[in-house]
Scaffold this active site. Structure first.
Site, PDB file in Angstrom:
ATOM      1  N   ASP A  94      -1.975   2.436  -7.140  1.00  0.00           N
ATOM      2  CA  ASP A  94      -2.201   3.691  -6.414  1.00  0.00           C
ATOM      3  C   ASP A  94      -3.039   4.650  -7.289  1.00  0.00           C
ATOM      4  O   ASP A  94      -2.820   4.729  -8.508  1.00  0.00           O
ATOM      5  CB  ASP A  94      -0.798   4.285  -6.143  1.00  0.00           C
ATOM      6  CG  ASP A  94      -0.769   5.309  -5.032  1.00  0.00           C
ATOM      7  OD1 ASP A  94      -1.716   5.371  -4.235  1.00  0.00           O
ATOM      8  OD2 ASP A  94       0.246   6.052  -4.955  1.00  0.00           O
TER       9      ASP A  94
ATOM     10  N   ASP B  90      -9.754   6.261  -6.764  1.00  0.00           N
ATOM     11  CA  ASP B  90      -9.747   7.602  -6.183  1.00  0.00           C
ATOM     12  C   ASP B  90     -10.860   8.441  -6.822  1.00  0.00           C
ATOM     13  O   ASP B  90     -10.689   9.036  -7.876  1.00  0.00           O
ATOM     14  CB  ASP B  90      -8.371   8.246  -6.407  1.00  0.00           C
ATOM     15  CG  ASP B  90      -8.318   9.667  -5.872  1.00  0.00           C
ATOM     16  OD1 ASP B  90      -9.336  10.147  -5.318  1.00  0.00           O
ATOM     17  OD2 ASP B  90      -7.261  10.306  -6.011  1.00  0.00           O
TER      18      ASP B  90
ATOM     19  N   GLU C 206     -11.259   6.762  -1.417  1.00  0.00           N
ATOM     20  CA  GLU C 206     -10.767   8.027  -0.826  1.00  0.00           C
ATOM     21  C   GLU C 206     -11.893   9.031  -0.666  1.00  0.00           C
ATOM     22  O   GLU C 206     -12.734   9.198  -1.549  1.00  0.00           O
ATOM     23  CB  GLU C 206      -9.652   8.635  -1.689  1.00  0.00           C
ATOM     24  CG  GLU C 206      -9.116   9.948  -1.101  1.00  0.00           C
ATOM     25  CD  GLU C 206      -7.938  10.544  -1.857  1.00  0.00           C
ATOM     26  OE1 GLU C 206      -7.077   9.783  -2.333  1.00  0.00           O
ATOM     27  OE2 GLU C 206      -7.886  11.786  -1.960  1.00  0.00           O
TER      28      GLU C 206
ATOM     29  N   HIS D 132      -2.023   9.236   3.094  1.00  0.00           N
ATOM     30  CA  HIS D 132      -1.267   9.550   1.872  1.00  0.00           C
ATOM     31  C   HIS D 132      -0.310  10.694   2.197  1.00  0.00           C
ATOM     32  O   HIS D 132      -0.497  11.404   3.180  1.00  0.00           O
ATOM     33  CB  HIS D 132      -2.222   9.959   0.751  1.00  0.00           C
ATOM     34  CG  HIS D 132      -2.879   8.778   0.112  1.00  0.00           C
ATOM     35  ND1 HIS D 132      -2.636   8.403  -1.185  1.00  0.00           N
ATOM     36  CD2 HIS D 132      -3.741   7.864   0.616  1.00  0.00           C
ATOM     37  CE1 HIS D 132      -3.331   7.309  -1.462  1.00  0.00           C
ATOM     38  NE2 HIS D 132      -4.018   6.962  -0.387  1.00  0.00           N
ATOM     39  N   GLY D 133       0.702  10.858   1.345  1.00  0.00           N
ATOM     40  CA  GLY D 133       1.653  11.947   1.575  1.00  0.00           C
ATOM     41  C   GLY D 133       2.507  11.710   2.805  1.00  0.00           C
ATOM     42  O   GLY D 133       2.850  12.651   3.528  1.00  0.00           O
ATOM     43  N   GLY D 134       2.886  10.450   3.024  1.00  0.00           N
ATOM     44  CA  GLY D 134       3.607  10.079   4.248  1.00  0.00           C
ATOM     45  C   GLY D 134       4.978  10.731   4.388  1.00  0.00           C
ATOM     46  O   GLY D 134       5.464  10.915   5.506  1.00  0.00           O
TER      47      GLY D 134
ATOM     48  N   ASN E 135       1.371   5.509   3.371  1.00  0.00           N
ATOM     49  CA  ASN E 135       2.026   5.655   2.055  1.00  0.00           C
ATOM     50  C   ASN E 135       3.275   6.532   2.106  1.00  0.00           C
ATOM     51  O   ASN E 135       3.226   7.654   2.610  1.00  0.00           O
ATOM     52  CB  ASN E 135       1.066   6.339   1.076  1.00  0.00           C
ATOM     53  CG  ASN E 135      -0.105   5.487   0.673  1.00  0.00           C
ATOM     54  OD1 ASN E 135      -0.311   4.403   1.221  1.00  0.00           O
ATOM     55  ND2 ASN E 135      -0.880   5.960  -0.279  1.00  0.00           N
TER      56      ASN E 135
HETATM   57  P1  13P Z   1       4.541  11.009  -0.716  1.00  0.00           P
HETATM   58  O1  13P Z   1       5.160  10.876  -2.066  1.00  0.00           O
HETATM   59  O2  13P Z   1       4.266  12.428  -0.362  1.00  0.00           O
HETATM   60  O3  13P Z   1       5.269  10.270   0.342  1.00  0.00           O
HETATM   61  O4  13P Z   1       3.074  10.334  -0.843  1.00  0.00           O
HETATM   62  C1  13P Z   1       2.943   9.036  -1.333  1.00  0.00           C
HETATM   63  C2  13P Z   1       1.511   8.706  -1.553  1.00  0.00           C
HETATM   64  O5  13P Z   1       0.650   9.068  -0.787  1.00  0.00           O
HETATM   65  C3  13P Z   1       1.163   7.886  -2.728  1.00  0.00           C
HETATM   66  O6  13P Z   1      -0.197   7.835  -2.947  1.00  0.00           O
END
Ligand code: 13P
Length: 288
Positions: free
Chosen positions: A81, A103, A133, A207-209, A229
């Site tokens: 990641d 990234d 990205e 991202h930021g799921g 993610n």
């Molecule tokens: P979160 O930790 O906010 O779920 O995001 C995970 C992520 O996008 C890892 O790249």
């Protein structure tokens, strides 16, 4: 099977679902993450940060993912990641990861294209998939903080140029999500997602799921999100349970009494998320 991001996302594209990409924060939780995917009859992407890969040892992550993929008969992808440095990416590829993210979202477009392309050339030679990205996702990643004012949404025209020039296998896009958003939920920009999905033909990545409202997930999948993610939610589940168990258990008792419930808590989160990611409205159908 121990497989690639390209492989699992192309199947997801055919059947219109998304593949969960879950951050493994330690080695303890890893087997139960893979078992969760097996129980849901789904592939899984295990992803690690560079620091976690170094702390555990890349080879150890590779060994567990490979052996469990075979034994449990689950499609498992091991993905690096948010790497910003070619040497980190090369190390992961050389040690057996099947997918990497470069990234370059903080770079000017031309430089992002140039550096992503170099990663793709190396990775593809080794049969490894690459996620790029474009645009900036909010929150903190690898110690670097992106505030609300610094967030830049993905520009669809840039996305066309980027995908064509780099030949990435997947594209992470910025449509309003934030890394590490736990308590509140974000407003995702679905019209922008539709615009991007209409002009690029690679799988798109959220991202930021953790900060995405579960009601929005079907809409995201129906508009091209093929990798989703989730990191913070697993971290919180494990840590909360660890605080409880370590508080309650005698110091002389075997550690597994403390750790197994933490791994189980993570397993439940992964199972729940995958049940939504399968994109079947009536979830009882697949849980039966
Ligand atoms: P979160 O930790 O906010 O779920 O995001 C995970 C992520 O996008 C890892 O790249």
């Amino acid at each position: 099977m121990y497989t690639t991001l390209k492989e699992v996302t192309s199947k997801a594209e055919q059947l219109n679902y998304t593949v969960g990409a879950f951050n493994a924060h330690n080695l303890e939780m890893l087997p139960d993450m893979i078992r969760a995917a097996k129980e849901q009859g789904s592939p899984i992407i295990i992803q690690t940060s560079i620091d976690t890969a170094k702390y555990i040892g890349h080879e150890n992550f590779v060994a567990v993912c490979k052996s469990m993929a075979t034994k449990e008969m689950v499609d498992v992808v091991l993905h690096l990641d948010h790497a910003r440095n070619f040497d980190d990416i090369k190390e992961a590829i050389d040690k057996g990861y099947t997918s990497v993210m470069f990234d370059g979202s903080h770079l000017p477009l031309k430089e992002n294209i140039m550096k992503t392309r170099a990663v793709v050339e190396y990775a593809h030679k080794h049969g490894v998939s690459v996620e790029g990205e474009l645009g900036t996702i909010g929150g903190t990643e690898e110690g670097i903080h992106v505030g609300e004012d610094d967030k830049v949404y993905t520009n669809p025209k840039d996305a066309i140029e980027f995908v064509k020039a780099t030949k990435v296998d997947a594209l992470a896009i910025a449509i309003g999500t934030n890394h590490g958003q736990y308590k509140s939920k974000t407003q995702v920009n679905i019209p922008l997602l539709r615009e991007i999905d209409a002009v690029v033909d690679v799988p798109l990545v959220i991202h930021g799921g953790t900060g995405v409202n579960e009601q929005d997930i079907h809409e995201l999948i129906n508009n091209g999100i093929r990798k989703f993610n989730v990191g913070t939610e697993l971290l919180v589940a494990w840590t909360r349970k660890a605080k409880e168990t370590f508080e309650e258990t005698k110091e002389t008792k075997s550690l597994r009494h403390n750790i197994i419930p933490c791994n189980q808590a993570v397993k439940e989160v992964v199972k729940h998320k995958i049940s939504i990611f399968r994109n079947i409205e009536d979830r009882t159908l697949i849980l039966r």
